[in-house]
Write a protein that holds these residues in place. Structure first.
Motif, PDB file in Angstrom:
ATOM      1  N   LEU A   1      10.213   5.462   3.345  1.00 38.09           N
ATOM      2  CA  LEU A   1       9.062   5.957   2.595  1.00 38.09           C
ATOM      3  C   LEU A   1       8.397   7.158   3.261  1.00 38.09           C
ATOM      4  N   LYS A   2       8.492   7.213   4.582  1.00 40.22           N
ATOM      5  CA  LYS A   2       7.754   8.210   5.336  1.00 40.22           C
ATOM      6  C   LYS A   2       8.085   9.642   4.911  1.00 40.22           C
ATOM      7  N   TRP A   3       9.384   9.987   4.846  1.00 39.27           N
ATOM      8  CA  TRP A   3       9.741  11.387   4.589  1.00 39.27           C
ATOM      9  C   TRP A   3       9.309  11.825   3.197  1.00 39.27           C
ATOM     10  N   GLU A   4       9.432  10.918   2.197  1.00 38.42           N
ATOM     11  CA  GLU A   4       9.074  11.310   0.833  1.00 38.42           C
ATOM     12  C   GLU A   4       7.556  11.452   0.683  1.00 38.42           C
ATOM     13  N   LEU A   5       6.784  10.556   1.352  1.00 39.14           N
ATOM     14  CA  LEU A   5       5.325  10.690   1.321  1.00 39.14           C
ATOM     15  C   LEU A   5       4.893  12.025   1.927  1.00 39.14           C
ATOM     16  N   GLU A   6       5.484  12.392   3.050  1.00 36.98           N
ATOM     17  CA  GLU A   6       5.135  13.650   3.707  1.00 36.98           C
ATOM     18  C   GLU A   6       5.496  14.854   2.835  1.00 36.98           C
ATOM     19  N   ASP A   7       6.702  14.838   2.278  1.00 41.08           N
ATOM     20  CA  ASP A   7       7.149  15.975   1.471  1.00 41.08           C
ATOM     21  C   ASP A   7       6.293  16.157   0.217  1.00 41.08           C
TER      22      ASP A   7
ATOM     23  N   LEU B   1       0.826  -1.209   0.000  1.00 41.02           N
ATOM     24  CA  LEU B   1       0.000   0.000   0.000  1.00 41.02           C
ATOM     25  C   LEU B   1       0.857   1.255   0.000  1.00 41.02           C
ATOM     26  N   LEU B   2       1.905   1.260   0.817  1.00 38.88           N
ATOM     27  CA  LEU B   2       2.762   2.445   0.908  1.00 38.88           C
ATOM     28  C   LEU B   2       3.575   2.637  -0.368  1.00 38.88           C
ATOM     29  N   ALA B   3       4.108   1.540  -0.920  1.00 39.00           N
ATOM     30  CA  ALA B   3       4.905   1.641  -2.146  1.00 39.00           C
ATOM     31  C   ALA B   3       4.044   2.135  -3.307  1.00 39.00           C
ATOM     32  N   ARG B   4       2.826   1.597  -3.434  1.00 45.79           N
ATOM     33  CA  ARG B   4       1.944   2.015  -4.516  1.00 45.79           C
ATOM     34  C   ARG B   4       1.589   3.496  -4.376  1.00 45.79           C
ATOM     35  N   GLN B   5       1.317   3.946  -3.142  1.00 48.20           N
ATOM     36  CA  GLN B   5       0.943   5.341  -2.940  1.00 48.20           C
ATOM     37  C   GLN B   5       2.122   6.277  -3.210  1.00 48.20           C
ATOM     38  N   LEU B   6       3.320   5.852  -2.833  1.00 48.64           N
ATOM     39  CA  LEU B   6       4.493   6.689  -3.081  1.00 48.64           C
ATOM     40  C   LEU B   6       4.693   6.899  -4.584  1.00 48.64           C
TER      41      LEU B   6
ATOM     42  N   LEU C   1      -5.389  13.125  -3.848  1.00 43.39           N
ATOM     43  CA  LEU C   1      -4.382  12.092  -3.616  1.00 43.39           C
ATOM     44  C   LEU C   1      -3.421  12.514  -2.505  1.00 43.39           C
ATOM     45  N   ALA C   2      -3.038  13.786  -2.508  1.00 42.95           N
ATOM     46  CA  ALA C   2      -2.115  14.293  -1.491  1.00 42.95           C
ATOM     47  C   ALA C   2      -2.768  14.275  -0.110  1.00 42.95           C
ATOM     48  N   GLN C   3      -4.070  14.613  -0.041  1.00 43.53           N
ATOM     49  CA  GLN C   3      -4.753  14.615   1.252  1.00 43.53           C
ATOM     50  C   GLN C   3      -4.862  13.203   1.808  1.00 43.53           C
ATOM     51  N   LEU C   4      -5.171  12.233   0.951  1.00 44.87           N
ATOM     52  CA  LEU C   4      -5.211  10.837   1.374  1.00 44.87           C
ATOM     53  C   LEU C   4      -3.849  10.402   1.902  1.00 44.87           C
ATOM     54  N   THR C   5      -2.790  10.788   1.192  1.00 44.63           N
ATOM     55  CA  THR C   5      -1.434  10.436   1.624  1.00 44.63           C
ATOM     56  C   THR C   5      -1.121  11.041   2.981  1.00 44.63           C
TER      57      THR C   5
ATOM     58  N   ARG D   1       4.618  10.378  -6.730  1.00 38.69           N
ATOM     59  CA  ARG D   1       5.717  10.816  -7.602  1.00 38.69           C
ATOM     60  C   ARG D   1       5.195  11.199  -8.987  1.00 38.69           C
ATOM     61  N   MET D   2       4.110  10.551  -9.411  1.00 34.19           N
ATOM     62  CA  MET D   2       3.564  10.806 -10.744  1.00 34.19           C
ATOM     63  C   MET D   2       2.379  11.767 -10.706  1.00 34.19           C
ATOM     64  N   ALA D   3       2.103  12.366  -9.535  1.00 32.05           N
ATOM     65  CA  ALA D   3       0.901  13.187  -9.374  1.00 32.05           C
ATOM     66  C   ALA D   3       0.937  14.477 -10.179  1.00 32.05           C
TER      67      ALA D   3
END
Length: 684
Positions: free
Chosen positions: A149-155, A107-112, A129-133, A116-118
């Motif tokens: 994964l955490k820091w890149e998802l947050e950023d 789930l985390l890898a797919r969302q990351l 998508l960003a709000q869900l993340t 990245r492609m957003a």
């Protein structure tokens, strides 16, 4: 592929799919995780797999696919949320329904990768998508310690939710992340060499603070960017407390420290017992650097104990069982670095974490949690006291269920209410199984406590009379009961009974015992007593030789009933309840053949008993009554039902086999609680 459209959708998502596999690769999740991800992606493209087809890939892969499908429920609920506070409940629900931790990696890898492609999405989709993340994925990665994964998802979420602020902080940093990482590596090398020269064994980790974290700290502490000294930070782990202070001396001798920026949380731990030394210095190239120094034990406590990083970062508390699950998951993640046996590690991934709470959904998708074993009526009281008081029924996933129904995580519950608040006293009876949480029981108890005392006394008297009638207990003495229950009068006893402080079943059992003691002693012979088998419900016969015992069909005594025996001609001893009319006739005709009989105390045996259940006729009533009897683990010997069309009543006669008086009492209470049942009584 099942169709040309499915093939087209599959080809269109190739880049995203391959990028997700690249993210999963360094997490070392294995071939099963990879295959499960691809199968679920194929299903999303339109290629459906039935259970048999999934099992062909192996049970392990099938379970991982099912975990991803279960997570889809959370995404759907998130889209339907009506309040910002729903995110925490959804995070909890996600962890409750996912039984294999590898699903979280997927789930985390797919969302990351999607984040990245957003940039290719339109503004509305990108922000959603960003709000869900921000609400689900980033906090989840933080709680589980998946720092990669955490820091890149947050950023990325921060970048799309607050683009202007993100750009402003990025300009203030005036350097690329790669440059900051290179600077951290240089500082780490200098400090490592200085510590080795001083003879201090240490592990040093470095991190450049990412943009979203910088913004959160500026907001939380009301600081300007120029006042932040931890844009770059090092963490030093040493063996013990003396080494912490020795390492601090090395840091301050290597670089000048910034006055007022030193905190000794070892000598003075934080309120949550967090311990560490924090200092800020001027490092290479005159750039500020924060250094944290702690022992390995302090670090383990900070990461996994009460002071876990995710708790003070997110400012949230939580129940102990949920924290234990998070800690277990974090430990499992960190153990990957030292795992020599991949098979053992995967077995650990598949280990079920025992939850003692269930996560339930309101009709609007809000997640609420209760202890495992709670009922839908408990859920009604959790929503609001007035909802519980007005509760008349419940639907679980659209299906009407009894108020004693115990839902499981993920169930959506709708409470059916009436206009007036009318809680029932039966809800306080533990045997009936309506309420299993103390909080809900107290709310019902308080409701009745506020009623008029005379009403409570009358209600308590009615409850006891109904219980005695159901159990066919007649001519009992109540005068000694107040002293036994440490109340001053029968009125106080009835009031306590009405408020649920005393159980009607408990009183009935005591009255059984009293009645047996007060019965006149029968004529006894002089032989020694003989015990017939040692099982529970076995009979102890006084004054005769080794005779057979037969339970009289006229009154059908049960263990716990006061009993007497009558010596028959050729059939051994016929055992009757002491209040049996037939026994009274036998006693008057031939008192010399009456003997004393008692129940012994251990083992198991079943006994026949007749029940009468009377109710207002409706579709499914007989089925509901039969289901209650079956759930009580009681054997049905004979059933006879008839309908009285003039009164619209149904009369059901059952001959059952029960273990003892306690099982019978509980069954009668459960039958009385079935909708439309007027009464359920033991046939004398």
């Amino acid at each position: 592929m099942q169709s040309r459209d499915a093939r087209a959708r599959w080809d269109a998502t190739r880049a995203e799919r391959e990028a997700t596999l690249d993210v999963l690769e360094p997490l070392a999740t294995g071939a099963a995780t990879r295959n499960a991800f691809l199968l679920h992606e194929a299903a999303l493209s339109g290629c459906e797999f039935d259970a048999a087809e999934l099992q062909a890939f192996g049970t392990e892969v099938a379970e991982l696919v099912e975990g991803q499908r279960a997570a889809e429920k959370v995404w759907s609920l998130y889209a339907q949320r009506t309040s910002p506070g729903a995110a925490e409940g959804l995070r909890r629900l996600l962890l409750a329904i996912i039984r294999d931790l590898r699903v979280v990696f997927i789930l985390l890898a797919r969302q990351l990768v999607r984040m990245r492609m957003a940039a290719e999405l339109d503004e509305g989709e990108r922000r959603a998508l960003a709000q869900l993340t921000s609400d689900i994925h980033a906090p989840l990665a933080n709680r589980l310690g998946i720092w990669q994964l955490k820091w890149e998802l947050e950023d990325l979420a921060f970048r799309y939710l607050q683009p202007e602020t993100y750009r402003r902080i990025a300009q203030l940093l005036d350097e690329r992340r790669s440059d900051r990482e290179a600077w951290i590596a240089q500082a780490r090398g200098l400090l490592q060499a200085a510590l080795e020269k001083a003879g201090i064994t240490a592990e040093i980790g470095g991190r450049p603070k990412h943009i979203s974290s910088i913004w959160k700290k500026m907001q939380k502490k009301g600081l300007d960017f120029s006042s932040l000294y931890d844009i770059r930070a090092l963490r030093v782990l040493v063996p013990d407390v003396p080494s912490c202070y020795a390492a601090l001396g090395v840091v301050h001798s290597l670089w000048p420290f910034i006055a007022g920026e030193f905190d000794d949380y070892i000598a003075s731990p934080k309120g949550n017992n967090y311990q560490s030394l924090h200092t800020a210095v001027i490092g290479p190239d005159n750039r500020t650097l924060e250094v944290q120094i702690r022992s390995h034990d302090m670090h383990a406590y900070a990461e996994l104990g009460f002071a876990a990083h995710w708790r003070y970062k997110e400012g949230g508390g939580g129940d102990a069982s949920f924290e234990r699950k998070i800690a277990w998951m974090r430990q499992l993640l960190e153990s990957r670095d030292d795992a020599d046996d991949d098979a053992a590690l995967l077995a650990g991934f598949r280990t079920d974490v025992i939850d003692d709470r269930v996560y339930l959904l309101t009709p609007k998708g809000q997640v609420m949690d209760l202890p495992k074993g709670a009922t839908v009526l408990d859920f009604a009281y959790l929503i609001h006291t007035s909802v519980g008081h007005r509760c008349r029924g419940a639907k679980v996933n659209g299906r009407i269920v009894p108020l004693t129904f115990q839902p499981v995580s993920g169930d959506r519950i709708e409470i059916l209410t009436g206009k007036t608040q009318e809680p029932r006293r039966d809800w306080l009876n533990a045997h009936h199984g309506f309420l299993n949480t103390a909080r809900a029981r107290n709310k019902v108890r308080n409701w009745f406590r506020q009623a008029d005392r005379e009403i409570n006394i009358a209600a308590g008297r009615a409850v006891l009379e109904r219980e005695l009638k159901r159990l066919a207990l007649h001519n009992v003495e109540l005068e000694s009961l107040p002293a036994m229950f440490k109340v001053r009068s029968l009125e106080e006893l009835f009031e306590a009974l009405a408020l649920g402080d005393i159980s009607a079943g408990h009183i009935a059992r005591i009255l059984h015992e009293q009645k047996a003691e007060n019965e006149p002693a029968p004529v006894r012979a002089e032989a020694v007593p003989i015990r017939h088998d040692s099982g529970k419900g076995a009979l102890v016969i006084e004054g005769v030789g080794n005779l057979l015992t037969v339970l009289a069909r006229c009154c059908q005594p049960l263990p716990g009933d006061a009993v007497c025996g009558f010596i028959t001609r050729g059939r051994g001893v016929s055992v009757h309840r002491t209040d049996c009319r037939q026994l009274g006739r036998l006693r008057s005709l031939d008192p010399d053949r009456i003997i004393e009989v008692e129940w012994s105390g251990a083992g198991q045996r079943s006994y026949e008993v007749n029940l009468i259940v009377r109710g207002y006729d409706r579709k499914g009533l007989h089925k509901d009554v039969s289901n209650v009897i079956a759930a009580a683990n009681v054997n049905v010997l004979v059933v006879d039902a008839r309908v009285d069309p003039e009164r619209n009543e149904v009369h059901m006669n059952y001959r059952l086999k029960v273990a003892d008086f306690g099982q019978l009492s509980k069954l009668l209470g459960q039958l009385q609680a079935v909708p439309n049942v007027i009464e359920a009584v033991r046939h004398a």
